[in-house]
Design a protein around this motif. Sequence first.
Motif, PDB file in Angstrom:
ATOM      1  N   GLY A   9      21.717  48.104  71.513  1.00 58.54           N
ATOM      2  CA  GLY A   9      22.301  49.270  72.150  1.00 58.54           C
ATOM      3  C   GLY A   9      23.547  48.915  72.942  1.00 58.54           C
ATOM      4  O   GLY A   9      23.915  47.751  73.066  1.00 58.54           O
ATOM      5  N   PRO A  10      24.207  49.927  73.516  1.00 60.77           N
ATOM      6  CA  PRO A  10      25.443  49.702  74.264  1.00 60.77           C
ATOM      7  C   PRO A  10      25.166  49.406  75.740  1.00 60.77           C
ATOM      8  O   PRO A  10      24.089  49.704  76.253  1.00 60.77           O
ATOM      9  N   ASN A  11      26.143  48.820  76.404  1.00 60.00           N
ATOM     10  CA  ASN A  11      26.072  48.654  77.847  1.00 60.00           C
ATOM     11  C   ASN A  11      26.762  49.797  78.584  1.00 60.00           C
ATOM     12  O   ASN A  11      26.619  49.937  79.793  1.00 60.00           O
ATOM     13  N   GLN A  37      27.845  59.971  65.454  1.00 56.05           N
ATOM     14  CA  GLN A  37      26.515  60.314  64.947  1.00 56.05           C
ATOM     15  C   GLN A  37      25.712  59.063  64.586  1.00 56.05           C
ATOM     16  O   GLN A  37      24.512  58.983  64.869  1.00 56.05           O
ATOM     17  N   ARG A  38      26.374  58.086  63.987  1.00 56.41           N
ATOM     18  CA  ARG A  38      25.659  56.864  63.618  1.00 56.41           C
ATOM     19  C   ARG A  38      25.233  56.084  64.859  1.00 56.41           C
ATOM     20  O   ARG A  38      24.148  55.512  64.908  1.00 56.41           O
ATOM     21  N   SER A  39      26.097  56.056  65.880  1.00 57.26           N
ATOM     22  CA  SER A  39      25.758  55.330  67.106  1.00 57.26           C
ATOM     23  C   SER A  39      24.548  55.956  67.793  1.00 57.26           C
ATOM     24  O   SER A  39      23.667  55.249  68.289  1.00 57.26           O
ATOM     25  N   GLN A  40      24.487  57.277  67.808  1.00 53.41           N
ATOM     26  CA  GLN A  40      23.372  57.955  68.465  1.00 53.41           C
ATOM     27  C   GLN A  40      22.065  57.751  67.721  1.00 53.41           C
ATOM     28  O   GLN A  40      20.988  57.744  68.329  1.00 53.41           O
ATOM     29  N   ALA A  41      22.147  57.552  66.418  1.00 56.82           N
ATOM     30  CA  ALA A  41      20.941  57.353  65.615  1.00 56.82           C
ATOM     31  C   ALA A  41      20.474  55.907  65.606  1.00 56.82           C
ATOM     32  O   ALA A  41      19.265  55.633  65.534  1.00 56.82           O
ATOM     33  N   LYS A  42      21.401  54.964  65.676  1.00 57.78           N
ATOM     34  CA  LYS A  42      21.046  53.573  65.427  1.00 57.78           C
ATOM     35  C   LYS A  42      21.342  52.619  66.571  1.00 57.78           C
ATOM     36  O   LYS A  42      20.603  51.663  66.781  1.00 57.78           O
ATOM     37  N   ALA A  84      32.737  58.233  70.462  1.00 56.60           N
ATOM     38  CA  ALA A  84      33.384  58.851  69.293  1.00 56.60           C
ATOM     39  C   ALA A  84      34.717  58.190  68.962  1.00 56.60           C
ATOM     40  O   ALA A  84      35.608  58.825  68.402  1.00 56.60           O
ATOM     41  N   VAL A  85      34.833  56.905  69.274  1.00 59.97           N
ATOM     42  CA  VAL A  85      36.062  56.149  69.000  1.00 59.97           C
ATOM     43  C   VAL A  85      35.862  55.312  67.732  1.00 59.97           C
ATOM     44  O   VAL A  85      35.017  54.409  67.717  1.00 59.97           O
ATOM     45  N   PRO A  86      36.595  55.573  66.660  1.00 58.11           N
ATOM     46  CA  PRO A  86      36.511  54.724  65.471  1.00 58.11           C
ATOM     47  C   PRO A  86      37.045  53.319  65.755  1.00 58.11           C
ATOM     48  O   PRO A  86      37.831  53.118  66.694  1.00 58.11           O
ATOM     49  N   ALA A 130      31.174  45.697  71.383  1.00 57.81           N
ATOM     50  CA  ALA A 130      32.319  46.578  71.647  1.00 57.81           C
ATOM     51  C   ALA A 130      32.419  47.751  70.671  1.00 57.81           C
ATOM     52  O   ALA A 130      32.606  48.899  71.105  1.00 57.81           O
ATOM     53  N   PRO A 131      32.310  47.561  69.350  1.00 56.88           N
ATOM     54  CA  PRO A 131      32.387  48.718  68.448  1.00 56.88           C
ATOM     55  C   PRO A 131      31.201  49.665  68.584  1.00 56.88           C
ATOM     56  O   PRO A 131      31.330  50.868  68.323  1.00 56.88           O
ATOM     57  N   CYS A 132      30.022  49.138  68.979  1.00 55.13           N
ATOM     58  CA  CYS A 132      28.871  50.021  69.231  1.00 55.13           C
ATOM     59  C   CYS A 132      29.175  50.946  70.400  1.00 55.13           C
ATOM     60  O   CYS A 132      28.928  52.158  70.336  1.00 55.13           O
ATOM     61  N   GLU A 133      29.717  50.373  71.481  1.00 57.85           N
ATOM     62  CA  GLU A 133      30.057  51.179  72.651  1.00 57.85           C
ATOM     63  C   GLU A 133      31.151  52.185  72.317  1.00 57.85           C
ATOM     64  O   GLU A 133      31.080  53.350  72.723  1.00 57.85           O
TER      65      GLU A 133
END
Length: 418
Positions: free
Chosen positions: A212-214, A383-388, A327-329, A319-322
């Motif tokens: 998960g993100p920090n 959407q992918r971050s919120q699911a995974k 919603a930042v690609p 970093a890319p997970c956060e």
Amino acid sequence: MSGTSITNAAAPRILLATVGDPFDTRSCSGMPFGMRTAIENACQNVTTVGFDQTRARRGVLRQGLHRMGRFGRRAEARLFTYDGSIRTVEKYAGQLGKISARRTATAVSKEMRRIVEATKPDAVIGAVMPWMLLDIPENTRLVYFTDVVTSMANTGYPAFANRSEHYKQESILLERELFERVDAAAFPASVVREAAIANGLPASKSHVVFMGPNMQPRALITEKPPPQNHLVVLIVASDPVRKQTDLALQACRGILDAGWAVDVDLIGPATPLAQSLPFVRCHGRLQLGTAKDSAIHRGALERAHLLLLPSLAEGAPIAPCEAAHFAVPSVVSAAGGLPDVVLNNQTGRVLPITAMAEEYTTAMLALISDKALYSRTSRAALQRSQAKFTWEAWAATLLSLATPHQRRLDALPECTRS
């Protein structure tokens, strides 16, 4: 409690052992803190311990000097110089490196066994530091999680790459001993899992589980508005060499040359190039446990249109997970676990490790010049971050591996790679 709870009246006793301080948001990029919080929210009976990775990595000579007080530590500082990475006399002392690794492993694993015997857990979840788990009793279920395996660290991380060959080879053997003992092991990227299997872990015991993100948004968001001729890029690079900070800045300068206004938020050490460019805001290293630094980091994520990470080596990047949670690609290299986190042409762009600055410029321009494309990519990343990419999903899966016969209140979230 949030997350997935265990329904049994007699909740299993879980011992969570992490590297660093699991009660400090600043320790090890916040990873132990996120793990502890999620596990404790999902399970009623948890004991958590943390191990000092700096102390554990000291070689035999360094440990002796460090214990001698002020004069010993002064000698330690003279003998062991820091030049972007730990350099020790073990590099030049042949078998000393092998002895150092084995003795350190013996010491920390004995300490861990004493904790297990005192707490009597049903299962141990050990994170990141394999040596501490080598002496866990056979009748205790053992689940191991790490974001990078030894073979990857030995080549891609300066603190390990600059150790002696004897030390590195012994480290690989120690990790192999752990893989023979574990009941299950989990990794946040398929490339890490494959490297573990190559070092003796049975494939049937291996799993991919994202972290998960920090840092998360303060308010609900659905997508990031596309940039309007003014691009804000976020670069998070704790190691400017491994993460190629200067190449990333050259790519951003290419955006400027293409007629766009550009601003860059750089989190991590500022290189001379970064300090010379007027469009770069250099924030230095941030400690997310402090309100000030946390606000700086969150502000950079809220401003950003793209995260840029042309890394040469990665385990499982946070970093890319956060960024995805905001919603930042991301535009990244194909190093390590980056292609698992960033899906090419879906949640961002993934370029070859050998890609030059001009190729990153082209990839960024392609994303930001097509507003519909940028919006689709932004929504998909979120959407992918919120699911995974959540610690709740991580904890639910690790607990399911640690307590395979327990029933759950709700279905486990899908946490593996899609």
